[in-house]
Design an enzyme around this catalytic site. Sequence first.
Site: not given
Ligand code: AMP
Length: 259
Positions: A30, A34, A36-37, A147, A149, A152
Amino acid sequence: MEIFKTNSEVAAYVKAKKALGKKVGFVPTMGFLHEGHMSLVAMSKQTADVTITSIYVNPSQFNDKGDFLSYPKNEERDLLLLRQNGCDAVYMPDVDQIEQMPLCDVDLEGVDEEMEGEFRPGHFKGVVEVVYRLFTAVNPDIAIFGEKDYQQLMVIQKMVEQTRLPVRIVGAPIVREPNGLAKSSRNVRLSENAFKEAGFIYTALKQYTSVGESATKSTLKSKNFDVEYLRLYTFNESQRLFVAGYLEGVRLIDNILVD
Ligand code: AMP
């Protein structure tokens, strides 16, 4: 790095890559990206030949309209990060592109009812809708989910099993701040002080097995973390401890593996 705005552009790109025998990896996000992504992009690059990231803030998965409207955005920075991390293509559809794709009808066998499903009514329905539509548009071989989420990830795995879409779902470990806070696009909404202190959530999860549920809840409450749920849950034979709650009005989630 290629940037696509329509289903037909991304579909043509993927078709051409597959015709060359390339495996296509996909990272749905979305935005407001960062590390994580970026770890998902790195995992895609390790497992596939071509990596596509999507940026789409899906209105149908927000049960709270205010949360949707205030979801952070920074397209320029996102594109820069993706370029720097070697992403091959970005898919940034608008809502019309997504909504013209078909929907699926799946029975998630209850995985969607507990925890996030209970506290965010309609959330997983929205997630399944958009991920199915993105998968249909992009047609990847592999898709990477974090992981962070975890529930999800399980919901998407069930959806893929049921719809028999030919995509392999891969989970990636949680990337944390040095203090232990799980990285999240929502963390920018925390005050500097709360951000600095928020490692207590991860610390509390790690202490759960030795101190028990009520002491863990008390610790979280004493730090002004307004707990929605703290629950042990077994998915695919591995037991995890899940937490969700609000810190300074910002909804945060986390989970750890419990052996
Ligand atoms: P989002 O943009 O929040 O929808 O996240 C997109 C993807 O990035 C999803 O699969 C999340 O689980 C993953 N994600 C978000 N934050 C992290 C994180 N800190 N560590 C690992 N994956 C993450």
